[in-house]
Scaffold this motif. Structure first.
Motif, short mmCIF file in Angstrom:
data_model
loop_
_atom_site.label_atom_id
_atom_site.label_comp_id
_atom_site.label_asym_id
_atom_site.label_seq_id
_atom_site.Cartn_x
_atom_site.Cartn_y
_atom_site.Cartn_z
N LEU A 1 1.42 30.92 -26.76
CA LEU A 1 0.01 30.66 -26.98
C LEU A 1 -0.81 31.08 -25.78
O LEU A 1 -0.41 30.87 -24.63
N ASP A 2 -1.98 31.66 -26.04
CA ASP A 2 -2.96 31.92 -24.99
C ASP A 2 -3.62 30.61 -24.57
O ASP A 2 -3.45 29.57 -25.23
N GLY A 3 -4.40 30.66 -23.51
CA GLY A 3 -5.07 29.47 -23.02
C GLY A 3 -6.06 28.87 -24.00
O GLY A 3 -6.39 27.69 -23.90
N ASP A 4 -6.53 29.66 -24.97
CA ASP A 4 -7.46 29.15 -25.97
C ASP A 4 -6.76 28.65 -27.22
O ASP A 4 -7.41 28.31 -28.21
N GLY A 5 -5.41 28.62 -27.19
CA GLY A 5 -4.65 28.11 -28.31
C GLY A 5 -4.26 29.13 -29.35
O GLY A 5 -3.54 28.80 -30.30
N ARG A 6 -4.73 30.37 -29.20
CA ARG A 6 -4.36 31.40 -30.18
C ARG A 6 -2.94 31.89 -29.92
O ARG A 6 -2.46 31.90 -28.79
N VAL A 7 -2.29 32.31 -31.01
CA VAL A 7 -0.94 32.85 -30.90
C VAL A 7 -1.00 34.24 -30.29
O VAL A 7 -1.59 35.17 -30.87
N ARG A 8 -0.43 34.38 -29.13
CA ARG A 8 -0.38 35.68 -28.45
C ARG A 8 0.83 36.48 -28.90
O ARG A 8 0.78 37.72 -28.95
N PHE A 9 1.91 35.77 -29.19
CA PHE A 9 3.16 36.44 -29.57
C PHE A 9 3.96 35.48 -30.42
O PHE A 9 3.97 34.26 -30.18
#
Length: 338
Positions: free
Chosen positions: A40-48
């Motif tokens: 997860l990125d710092g904003d909660g989105r799935v990065r991978f």
């Protein structure tokens, strides 16, 4: 409290795991570990993502920081080393036994009041010494005794019946279930019993990563922050000497990390970046290199992770291979948006 509505419970199905690590020997793939990974990125989105991050799974002891948040919210006054022990899967070292006794003494209770399963110490060296001394399995030595002692202490503080603290309908367990759903952002899919006897809640790997991120990035003064600071400040109290999860927290500034049986690992940073890993066959030898590869994908300096590449495969007296994350987990690989 979080204002967004809870997502539905994750699906209970056979997880669609994929290869996450290869065991190589002499340049040939000798074995394959399957699993799933989410970053997860710092904003909660799935990065991978890799594998099945939305199926229901059991976090096992990786859920203990969430359980600790629930207990602190309910009035548990522990901090520092004893709060870290309360979320520990400890090795059974003397500091762990002494810490558990301290928590029990605060509650006016003894080892006899614990309801976890008697066991030998989890740490191999400690276990070997324990056996040589002819000591039997005990509830104090069992790796979850600090959590159980904290639950008993909270019962005495709140006037809850201590005899039934393992019942899913007990106030302490319903409070934990509410916080599990809040921090993961989803309904619990199923409730069963963990190895130590406490209720165990099935969530998704994605939800588990969200919970780790919310604890690691919590604002000062919150119960989540207290839990994160205790674990980051006293990692060996939640694990033990020489344990990889403690070494990882020492190596990466600000990292919160917790492992769980059956190949589960969470790790999160104060800015909200987080990873969660599940190794399908439960192998620790794959958990560590896959988790550190996921942290590199999250942006952690690979130089800080250099000592966590996994155990080698030996041929005679030399290394001829080892456990290596699959190419998709290489930070230099091109990552398409999830």
């Amino acid at each position: 409290m979080l204002s967004s509505p809870l997502a539905d419970a994750p699906a209970i199905r056979e997880p669609r795991h994929v290869p996450v690590a290869h065991v190589t020997r002499g340049g040939v793939v000798e074995g394959v570990h399957y699993g799933s990974v989410v970053v997860l990125d710092g904003d909660g989105r799935v990065r991978f993502r890799l594998g099945d991050i939305e199926a229901a799974c059991y976090p096992r002891s990786a859920l203990k920081p969430v359980q600790a948040v629930a207990m602190v919210r309910a009035g548990l006054p522990l901090d520092g080393d004893l709060l870290s022990l309360a979320m520990g899967s400890h090795s059974g070292e003397e500091r762990h036994l002494a810490g558990t006794r301290r928590i029990l003494a605060l509650a006016g209770l003894t080892e006899d009041d614990l309801r976890n399963v008697p066991d030998l110490p989890y740490g191999q060296a400690v276990r070997d010494a324990w056996v040589r001394e002819g000591r039997p399995p005990s509830r104090l030595a069992q790796n979850c005794s600090g959590k159980h002692a904290a639950m008993l202490y909270l019962c005495t503080l709140n006037g809850w019946p201590p005899e039934t603290y393992l019942d899913p309908a007990h106030p302490i367990q319903t409070a934990i279930a509410e916080v599990v759903e809040e921090l993961t952002g989803q309904r619990i899919a199923h409730v069963t019993v963990d190895g130590c006897g406490t209720p165990l809640f099935a969530v998704s790997l994605h939800g588990l990563a969200r919970a780790a991120a919310r604890i690691a990035a919590a604002a000062p003064g919150t119960p989540e922050f207290r839990v994160a600071e205790a674990l980051r400040g006293h990692p060996e109290m939640a694990s033990g000497a020489g344990r990889d999860v403690a070494a990882l927290m020492r190596a990466v500034p600000g990292l919160l990390a917790k492992d769980g049986f059956e190949g589960v690992q969470i790790a999160a940073l104060p800015d909200g970046r987080a990873v969660a890993v599940k190794i399908a066959d439960g192998a620790n030898r794959a958990r560590v290199p896959v988790a550190t590869a996921a942290l590199a994908l999250a942006g952690v300096d690979p130089r800080l992770l250099a000592g966590f590449g996994g155990e080698p495969a030996t041929g005679g007296d030399r290394s001829v291979g080892g456990v290596r994350p699959v190419a998709a987990l290489d930070p230099s690989a091109l990552l398409a948006p999830a």
